[in-house]
Scaffold this active site. Sequence first.
Site, PDB file in Angstrom:
ATOM      1  N   HIS A 260       0.816  -1.224   0.000  1.00  0.00           N
ATOM      2  CA  HIS A 260       0.000   0.000   0.000  1.00  0.00           C
ATOM      3  C   HIS A 260       0.846   1.270   0.000  1.00  0.00           C
ATOM      4  CE1 HIS A 260      -3.834  -2.087   0.530  1.00  0.00           C
ATOM      5  NE2 HIS A 260      -3.176  -2.941   1.283  1.00  0.00           N
ATOM      6  N   ASP A 331      -0.349  -5.136   5.904  1.00  0.00           N
ATOM      7  CA  ASP A 331      -1.381  -6.008   5.352  1.00  0.00           C
ATOM      8  C   ASP A 331      -1.169  -6.204   3.856  1.00  0.00           C
ATOM      9  OD1 ASP A 331      -1.911  -3.214   5.234  1.00  0.00           O
ATOM     10  OD2 ASP A 331      -3.907  -3.640   4.453  1.00  0.00           O
ATOM     11  N   GLU A 332      -1.749  -7.274   3.359  1.00  0.00           N
ATOM     12  CA  GLU A 332      -1.891  -7.520   1.922  1.00  0.00           C
ATOM     13  C   GLU A 332      -0.591  -7.394   1.128  1.00  0.00           C
ATOM     14  OE1 GLU A 332      -6.431  -6.737   0.798  1.00  0.00           O
ATOM     15  OE2 GLU A 332      -5.303  -4.872   0.960  1.00  0.00           O
ATOM     16  N   ILE A 333       0.403  -8.191   1.492  1.00  0.00           N
ATOM     17  CA  ILE A 333       1.571  -8.325   0.626  1.00  0.00           C
ATOM     18  C   ILE A 333       1.143  -9.159  -0.584  1.00  0.00           C
ATOM     19  CG2 ILE A 333       3.913  -9.248   0.398  1.00  0.00           C
ATOM     20  CD1 ILE A 333       3.728  -6.877   2.304  1.00  0.00           C
TER      21      ILE A 333
END
Lengths: 582, 582
Positions: A260, A331-333
Site C-alpha cells: 500500500h 497487510d496484503e503483501i
Amino acid sequence: MSLNSFSLFISIISLCCFTSLISSLQSQINVWPKPRTISWTHPQATLLSPTFIILSPYHQHLSPAVNRYLRLILSERHRPIITPTVNLTSTPPLQFLTLSITDLTAPLHHGVDESYTLTIPTVGSANLTAGTVWGAMRGLETFSQLIWGDQLRVASGLYVLDSPIFGHRGVLLDTSRNYYGVEDILRTIEAMSSNKLNVFHWHITDSHSFPLVLPSEPELAQKGSYGPEMQYSPADVRRIVEFGFEHGVRVLPEIDAPGHTGSWAKAHPEIVACANMFWWPTGTEWADRFASEPGTGHLNPLIPKTYQVLRNVIGDVATLFPEPFYHSGADEINPGCWKADPTIQTFLSNGGTLTQLLEMFVNSTFPYIVSLNRTAVYWEDVILDSTVKVDPAILPPENTILQTWNNGPNNTKRIVSAGYRAIVSSSDFYYLDCGHGGFVGNESRVDRQTGDDPGNPFNYNGGNGGSWCGPFKTWQRVYDYDITYGLTEEEAKLVLGGEVALWSEQADATVLDARIWPRASAMAETLWSGNRDETGKKRYAEATDRLNEWRYRMVGRGIGAEPIQPLWCATNPGMCNLVQPL
Amino acid sequence: MSLNSFSLFISIISLCCFTSLISSLQSQINVWPKPRTISWTHPQATLLSPTFIILSPYHQHLSPAVNRYLRLILSERHRPIITPTVNLTSTPPLQFLTLSITDLTAPLHHGVDESYTLTIPTVGSANLTAGTVWGAMRGLETFSQLIWGDQLRVASGLYVLDSPIFGHRGVLLDTSRNYYGVEDILRTIEAMSSNKLNVFHWHITDSHSFPLVLPSEPELAQKGSYGPEMQYSPADVRRIVEFGFEHGVRVLPEIDAPGHTGSWAKAHPEIVACANMFWWPTGTEWADRFASEPGTGHLNPLIPKTYQVLRNVIGDVATLFPEPFYHSGADEINPGCWKADPTIQTFLSNGGTLTQLLEMFVNSTFPYIVSLNRTAVYWEDVILDSTVKVDPAILPPENTILQTWNNGPNNTKRIVSAGYRAIVSSSDFYYLDCGHGGFVGNESRVDRQTGDDPGNPFNYNGGNGGSWCGPFKTWQRVYDYDITYGLTEEEAKLVLGGEVALWSEQADATVLDARIWPRASAMAETLWSGNRDETGKKRYAEATDRLNEWRYRMVGRGIGAEPIQPLWCATNPGMCNLVQPL
C-alpha cells in the site's frame, strides 16, 4: 475485558436497578451509549437555570471541554421524538454542575480510567465525580444528553454509575484513497466523543495518495498527495491531535507499509516495487496480481534507502503524534508486486524467499518503532497471511498488538491464543464501506439483463453485486457482534476493543457522516456497556427506538447520520419490529 | 423508442464523427449525458468574455433558465480533474450565445420535442437552435458543460446535434416514509435538469405520513403528516411545479391507493381497513401479513365515503399539478389487510372476492381521473399481481400507463404485449435504496457470530443482509440496463422511458444527494443517448472516466453526489479498470 472490583460493584448495582431502567426507557430520555447503571426511581425533571454553570478545576484539555458542553447545553434545545412523560418538579432550577476529579495528571492512553458517577438531585447542585479528566468528559456527555426542551429541562432524582467494558473503541478513516478536509476529521472526532468512542485510527497513507506533510520527507506529500489543497500540514496534525485531547479521543496514526505504498514512488521511485502499474496484468492469474485492488506499489525491502526514508517517516510521525501506539500496517503483501521488481527477482533466484523479505522489513523497522517508546500495531496479515508472513518470534507480544479484519471470531482467536493483544475490526461486521458494489471500471460481469449464473461474484440476484465484503452491515449487524465470541476468559482479556472502519474507495466528505453514523454508535454502545439487558438477553429490540432518538439528536448537533427507519417507526415504538410486542 | 427520420439522420452523422468523438474524450471536456453527436474535429477553445450574454426570446419558463445559466456560466469556474489539452484560439472572446426557437408554445408534456443543435464557432456568436423551449434548456445545459477554467474557456469549433432516445426520464422520490424539505426537492429537480432528466415522480403519500395539504381535505395532512413543519402547502407545491417548468422537469404526482394509505386513517378512520396495526400479527403466515412492511392500511372499497374523500383528493391534486399524468399507485394489495376488516369480512362471506373489491375501487376512481383529462398511471400490480388484480378490460390502454418494478425485463414484456405503455423502474436495476440491509427492528436473524445457514434471507456471508432487493445497484448496473431488452420493435415503441426510485425507509435529507447521484446520472445517459458506442459495444469502460469528471462537477454545483472511485482512478484513466487497456 477485565472486571475490576469497581465494575463488579456496578454489576451488583445494575441488578438492583432493573425497575428504574424500565422507567428511564418509558420516559424517552435516553443516553447513548446506555450507561452501565442509571438509577432513576421516580422519573422527574427540573428546569435548568438560564445562568447554569459548570464548576471544574482547570485543566488544559478538560476546560475547553467544559466550555464546549456549557455552550451545547444552553443552545441545543433538543426535542425528543416522543414528548417525555416525566413530572416537572417545583424545586428551583438547577444552577450548578460540580466536577470532582481524583487525578488531573493521568494521560489519555489505552486503559486509562474512564469511569464516572453523576448525581442530579431534585434540589441542589448536580455532581460529577471521575478518576480522571477523561472520565469527566464521558460524564459531561451523559449530562448533556439528559437535557431537553425549548425551556431547558434536566432529568433529576437521578444517579449514574458508568464505565466502559472495553478500553479501545475506535473509528478507522482512510484518507488516502480519497481526501477529507481537516474540518471533516474534526467533526468526526466530535461525533466520536458524543458516542464515548476514544480512538481515531487515522489510516493516513496508502498507494493512492500520501497527504501527510512530514518535515524530514516533505517530497512524499509534495509529489504524492492529490495536490497542495489535499494535504495535512504539521499544523493541521497538531490541531487534530489537540482537538482529540479536548474530546478524549486518541489519534492513532497508521503509515501502512511495506504494501500500500504506491504513492511513495512519486518522491522516491527507487524504493517502491511495481509502483503505479496496471493492477492485474493481462494473462496473469488472480493470485499473481500486483495489488488487491487498483493502486499498486510495495516498498522494496532490499534497498537501503527504503529504511532511510522509513526512519524519517516514523520519526516525524512519532514527533507529530504523542499517541503511544504506532500502526505500521503490513497487510496484503501481494507476491506478484515484489516478483515484478528486478532486484527482488535476483534475490529470489538466489534462493531468497518472500518471507525473508518481509522479515527483513520488520526487523529493520520494528525495533526503531519500539525505541521511540511506541507499541507497534500491525494488521493480522503480518503473522496470519496465507503466503507472506513473518515468524511470530520476531514480534514480541509485549510490544506488538495485532488488528484483525478477516474471518470473524476465528482470527481473533488465533491472535490472542498466540499471546498477542487484539483490536477487532472484523470485516464481516465492522467494515462500513461494504455492500456498495464494486468500484472497478469496465466490469463486464455487471452487464446482465436477466438472472445471473450462480457463483458469479457479480451476481445481482441474491449475490454481493461486486462487493468482496458485502452485504452492507446494518446497525443491528454491528450491534450484535460479540468481539470476544468463542474466547476463554483469559483470551478475552487480550481483546483491547474494536474499531469500525471506513475505507474510502467509494467515500469522501460527501458521504462521510452517513456512512459512519449511526452504525459506529451501535458499536459504541456494545463496547461501552454491552449489547445485552440485565437478564443477559440481547437488547437490539429496545435499542432500535433508543438509536432512532439518538440519531435525530446527532443530526441536530450537525452530524449527518443516516436514518435507520421511517420516522413513523420512531413515533410508534415497537411497531416496526419483526415480532409483535407482547 | 421510436426512430423518426430526425434521429435516423443523427445515426448517420454519428458514424461519420467517430474520430472527432475520440478527440473529445481525450480533451477531458465532457458533456453528461453524452450528446448523440458532437463534431469537434480540431479540439480548441476560445475565451469567454466577462460580458458574455445569452440572447433569447422572452418566455415565462425559458427566461429564468437563461438567467440561471448565465449566472452559472460566469461563476462556476470548473476545474476538470485532468487539465484539458485543447489549444486556445487567438480569436476574440465569445460574446454571445443566440437562441432560436421554432415553437414557443409547446407545453412540457410527455414526448415534447427536446432536440437542439448547438454551434460554437471559433469566431463570432454561438448559436443554439431548438424546436421548443424545453429543447433549448437541454442545449443551455450542454453549453454550460463546455465551459471551464478560472479564466473562462469554452470549447469552440464545435457542433452538437442532440435529442433523447426516450421521452420519459425520471426520478421517483418517496416523501411519505420520511419527509424532505422543499429545498431538498428543488435541489433534486435542479440536479435532474443538469442531467437532462425530465420527470420528477413525486410519491407524495403512503401509510407512514400524508404530508400534502389539500384545500378540500385539509385534515389528511393536518392529522396524517409528521407535523406542521413536515407538510407541503399548496404554495409549496406551486413553487415546486413552477421550479420544475423553469428546469424542464415535469412534476408527476402519485397518491398511492388503495394500499399504502394508513396515514389517511388519522383523519378518516372509517375508510381505512387495518390501519396502523402491527404489520405481521403473531401466528399468521407471511402471505397473510397486513402490509408488505411495517405501516399498515388499505382504503376500504365498500365504504361510500372512501370515494367522497378520493374525489376531493384527486380533484385537488389535478388542480395543483398541471401535469397530464396522474399516478394512482395500486401496488401491493395485501389480502390480510382487507380480510381483517369486519365490513369486508361480511362481503367476502357473502361470496364477494378481493378482485371484485379492487375492481370496484378502480371503477369508482379511474373514470374520474380520465374525466379530468389525465392519463392514469398505475404500478404493474394492478394487472400483474399474483393474487389481487383487475381485469385489464376495465383499464383501456389509451388512458392507462403501467409502471413496472418486478421481475426485470419479463414484466416489461408482459405490460407492453398487453398493449399498455410502460415506464420501467425494475427494482433489480433502478431501485436506489436497495442493498442497505433490513430496517425492521428486533431482527433476531441478524444476530449470528459465525457463518450463516444457507437460505437464511439475512445471510451475511454472501447474502443480501436483509435487503429484499439487494444487492446495492452500482452506477454500472444502472448504466448497463437496456429497458427494451427482449422486446420486438413494435413492443419497444410502447416503452416511454424509465425512472430510478428512492424509497425512503432508510433515507431522508441527510442522504438524499448521495443516494441519487451519480447513479441517476447513469440512467440519464442510457435513456438520453444510450449505453453503446458507435460500434454498438457497451461503453461503460470509457463512461467511468467521464462519470468521474461529471460527479466532481456536480459536487462543485452543490449536489452531494457520492464518489464512484478513489480520485487516483480519475487522474489515471483506465488504471482502475478490470481489464488492462490495450
